[in-house]
Design a protein around this motif. Structure first.
Motif, PDB file in Angstrom:
ATOM      1  N   GLU A   1      36.724  40.521 179.837  1.00 40.72           N
ATOM      2  CA  GLU A   1      37.918  41.167 179.310  1.00 40.72           C
ATOM      3  C   GLU A   1      38.972  40.130 178.889  1.00 40.72           C
ATOM      4  OE1 GLU A   1      39.430  44.323 181.678  1.00 40.72           O
ATOM      5  OE2 GLU A   1      37.468  45.226 182.038  1.00 40.72           O
ATOM      6  N   ASN A   2      38.461  39.046 178.352  1.00 36.17           N
ATOM      7  CA  ASN A   2      39.338  38.006 177.799  1.00 36.17           C
ATOM      8  C   ASN A   2      39.466  38.280 176.302  1.00 36.17           C
ATOM      9  OD1 ASN A   2      40.883  35.754 177.404  1.00 36.17           O
ATOM     10  ND2 ASN A   2      39.179  34.283 177.626  1.00 36.17           N
ATOM     11  N   PHE A   3      40.258  39.294 175.963  1.00 35.36           N
ATOM     12  CA  PHE A   3      40.322  39.781 174.585  1.00 35.36           C
ATOM     13  C   PHE A   3      41.123  38.848 173.661  1.00 35.36           C
ATOM     14  CE2 PHE A   3      40.024  43.712 177.240  1.00 35.36           C
ATOM     15  CZ  PHE A   3      38.709  44.018 176.923  1.00 35.36           C
ATOM     16  N   ASP A   4      41.858  37.918 174.233  1.00 36.76           N
ATOM     17  CA  ASP A   4      42.610  36.979 173.383  1.00 36.76           C
ATOM     18  C   ASP A   4      41.692  36.060 172.589  1.00 36.76           C
ATOM     19  OD1 ASP A   4      44.922  38.064 174.351  1.00 36.76           O
ATOM     20  OD2 ASP A   4      45.164  36.565 175.954  1.00 36.76           O
ATOM     21  N   VAL A   5      40.457  35.898 173.058  1.00 37.16           N
ATOM     22  CA  VAL A   5      39.499  35.044 172.337  1.00 37.16           C
ATOM     23  C   VAL A   5      39.017  35.736 171.057  1.00 37.16           C
ATOM     24  CG1 VAL A   5      37.279  33.848 172.522  1.00 37.16           C
ATOM     25  CG2 VAL A   5      38.810  33.986 174.499  1.00 37.16           C
ATOM     26  N   LEU A   6      39.049  37.044 171.014  1.00 38.25           N
ATOM     27  CA  LEU A   6      38.547  37.800 169.865  1.00 38.25           C
ATOM     28  C   LEU A   6      39.504  37.671 168.685  1.00 38.25           C
ATOM     29  CD1 LEU A   6      37.398  41.019 171.742  1.00 38.25           C
ATOM     30  CD2 LEU A   6      36.071  38.967 171.214  1.00 38.25           C
ATOM     31  N   PRO A   7      38.990  37.810 167.446  1.00 39.45           N
ATOM     32  CA  PRO A   7      39.854  37.645 166.262  1.00 39.45           C
ATOM     33  C   PRO A   7      41.010  38.636 166.235  1.00 39.45           C
ATOM     34  CG  PRO A   7      37.532  37.550 165.645  1.00 39.45           C
ATOM     35  CD  PRO A   7      37.571  37.971 167.075  1.00 39.45           C
ATOM     36  N   ASN A   8      40.767  39.934 166.493  1.00 40.71           N
ATOM     37  CA  ASN A   8      41.812  40.946 166.449  1.00 40.71           C
ATOM     38  C   ASN A   8      41.280  42.213 167.117  1.00 40.71           C
ATOM     39  OD1 ASN A   8      40.232  42.337 164.370  1.00 40.71           O
ATOM     40  ND2 ASN A   8      41.025  40.741 162.963  1.00 40.71           N
ATOM     41  N   ARG A   9      42.146  43.253 167.187  1.00 39.19           N
ATOM     42  CA  ARG A   9      41.770  44.497 167.855  1.00 39.19           C
ATOM     43  C   ARG A   9      40.662  45.224 167.120  1.00 39.19           C
ATOM     44  NH1 ARG A   9      43.494  49.741 167.703  1.00 39.19           N
ATOM     45  NH2 ARG A   9      45.005  49.229 166.067  1.00 39.19           N
ATOM     46  N   VAL A  10      40.692  45.190 165.793  1.00 37.37           N
ATOM     47  CA  VAL A  10      39.637  45.860 165.014  1.00 37.37           C
ATOM     48  C   VAL A  10      38.289  45.219 165.289  1.00 37.37           C
ATOM     49  CG1 VAL A  10      38.864  46.421 162.681  1.00 37.37           C
ATOM     50  CG2 VAL A  10      41.296  46.541 163.243  1.00 37.37           C
TER      51      VAL A  10
ATOM     52  N   GLY B   1      34.761  46.815 166.971  1.00 34.77           N
ATOM     53  CA  GLY B   1      33.429  46.699 166.388  1.00 34.77           C
ATOM     54  C   GLY B   1      32.446  46.034 167.329  1.00 34.77           C
ATOM     55  N   PHE B   2      32.910  44.959 168.016  1.00 37.28           N
ATOM     56  CA  PHE B   2      32.014  44.277 168.964  1.00 37.28           C
ATOM     57  C   PHE B   2      31.617  45.216 170.097  1.00 37.28           C
ATOM     58  CE2 PHE B   2      33.978  39.895 167.833  1.00 37.28           C
ATOM     59  CZ  PHE B   2      33.259  39.899 166.653  1.00 37.28           C
ATOM     60  N   LEU B   3      32.583  45.972 170.644  1.00 37.09           N
ATOM     61  CA  LEU B   3      32.283  46.885 171.753  1.00 37.09           C
ATOM     62  C   LEU B   3      31.337  47.984 171.323  1.00 37.09           C
ATOM     63  CD1 LEU B   3      35.829  47.160 173.392  1.00 37.09           C
ATOM     64  CD2 LEU B   3      33.801  46.080 174.382  1.00 37.09           C
ATOM     65  N   ARG B   4      31.528  48.504 170.101  1.00 35.46           N
ATOM     66  CA  ARG B   4      30.641  49.566 169.645  1.00 35.46           C
ATOM     67  C   ARG B   4      29.207  49.061 169.509  1.00 35.46           C
ATOM     68  NH1 ARG B   4      33.183  50.449 165.438  1.00 35.46           N
ATOM     69  NH2 ARG B   4      34.625  52.023 166.257  1.00 35.46           N
TER      70      ARG B   4
ATOM     71  N   SER C   1      29.599  33.776 172.977  1.00 37.78           N
ATOM     72  CA  SER C   1      30.935  33.499 173.516  1.00 37.78           C
ATOM     73  C   SER C   1      31.818  34.735 173.429  1.00 37.78           C
ATOM     74  CB  SER C   1      31.571  32.338 172.741  1.00 37.78           C
ATOM     75  OG  SER C   1      31.668  32.658 171.357  1.00 37.78           O
ATOM     76  N   TYR C   2      31.677  35.535 172.365  1.00 38.19           N
ATOM     77  CA  TYR C   2      32.436  36.769 172.257  1.00 38.19           C
ATOM     78  C   TYR C   2      31.929  37.809 173.265  1.00 38.19           C
ATOM     79  CZ  TYR C   2      34.512  35.067 167.901  1.00 38.19           C
ATOM     80  OH  TYR C   2      35.211  34.351 166.975  1.00 38.19           O
ATOM     81  N   LEU C   3      30.603  37.865 173.458  1.00 43.56           N
ATOM     82  CA  LEU C   3      30.052  38.798 174.433  1.00 43.56           C
ATOM     83  C   LEU C   3      30.549  38.466 175.838  1.00 43.56           C
ATOM     84  CD1 LEU C   3      26.361  38.967 173.112  1.00 43.56           C
ATOM     85  CD2 LEU C   3      28.172  40.664 172.782  1.00 43.56           C
ATOM     86  N   GLN C   4      30.571  37.198 176.165  1.00 43.62           N
ATOM     87  CA  GLN C   4      31.076  36.773 177.469  1.00 43.62           C
ATOM     88  C   GLN C   4      32.556  37.108 177.618  1.00 43.62           C
ATOM     89  OE1 GLN C   4      30.453  32.632 178.210  1.00 43.62           O
ATOM     90  NE2 GLN C   4      31.036  32.743 180.381  1.00 43.62           N
TER      91      GLN C   4
END
Length: 278
Positions: free
Chosen positions: A39-48, A52-55, A31-34
């Protein structure tokens, strides 16, 4: 979809990987990969977490992680110039633990324990030397044992000999007159005259004891002679007669200093008395 999401999706499809395959490689939820591809970044916990997920996602897709992060910064309105320019080999990021660092490192803790143990040993030896010094012995009153004190032993004192206490011999009883005691072993009617005066008349039950003292004479009549024992001046004279027998006994002091002797008279009595009921 902007450039970042398109790059991620096309690279994944070129490698023939599904979102579930990438989840197995990166341990990032599908779900985070999707959300990253959309580019639905609001679903992610935070910017940090997004960094980490993108890296990790870029590493799994064999992409340049610095370029992927630069695309993310552009999508967020941040200037790419604020990021460090990558070197020829790329920027190697160091994982920083989020756990608080301990205040005492293991090496510092071990050193502290060793120093504490050494100080304790030194203090123990100093205390032993201080307690064994002559000055301390004179203050506390405990002197060190000498060779003479260790050899000489106190001479044991023998226990005192117990002298047996002599048993007092009871003084003999002296009778100045006539003392007659009756011990009733079976119920009997009894009449007693002391110095010609009636002292008692009645029925005595078994177990009773009675006595009378006369200056010169005691006369006893028993309706059941076999149930009456006579004791004269402390000496038992036995039963007065047979069971059911009427018997008279006269006990008198004849002469001064002569022992008391009985006189029996069954047919006559000192004074007329009614016939007792057996």
């Amino acid at each position: 979809m902007s450039e970042l999401g398109d790059v991620l999706r096309r690279s994944r499809e070129q490698l023939g990987l599904s979102l579930e395959d990438v989840e197995a490689l990166t341990h990032i939820k599908s779900s985070y990969l999707q959300a990253l591809e959309a580019e639905n970044f609001d679903v992610l916990p935070n910017r940090v977490a997004a960094h980490g997920f993108l890296r990790n996602y870029a590493s799994a897709l064999k992409l340049d992680a610095s370029h992927v992060l630069e695309l993310y910064d552009r999508s967020q309105g941040r200037s790419p110039a604020s990021r460090l320019s990558p070197s020829q080999d790329g920027i190697r990021l160091k994982d920083i633990s989020m756990m608080p660092r301990p205040r005492l490192s293991p090496d510092l803790l071990i050193g502290f324990l060793v120093i504490t143990a050494l100080v304790g040993i030194i203090l123990y030896f100093v205390y032993q030397q201080y307690m064994s010094s002559p000055q301390m012995a004179s203050v506390t009153g405990f002197a060190s044992p000498t060779a003479e004190a260790a050899i000489l032993l106190p001479t044991p004192t023998p226990p005192p000999t117990l002298t047996p206490t002599p048993t007092a011999t009871p003084s003999p009883l002296f009778y100045t007159g006539v003392t007659v005691e009756l011990v009733i072993t079976d119920q009997s009617w009894v009449q007693v005259l002391v110095d010609d005066v009636k002292a008692f008349e009645g029925v005595l039950a078994a177990g009773e004891r009675r006595h009378w003292n006369g200056e010169r004479q005691v006369i006893v009549r028993a309706g059941n002679a076999g149930g009456v024992e006579v004791i004269v001046n402390g000496e038992s004279k036995g039963l007065m007669g047979e069971v059911g027998q009427v018997a008279d006994q006269v006990w008198e002091k004849r002469e001064e200093g002569v022992t008391v002797s009985p006189q029996e008279n069954v047919t006559t009595t000192p004074t007329p008395t009614p016939t007792p009921v057996p």
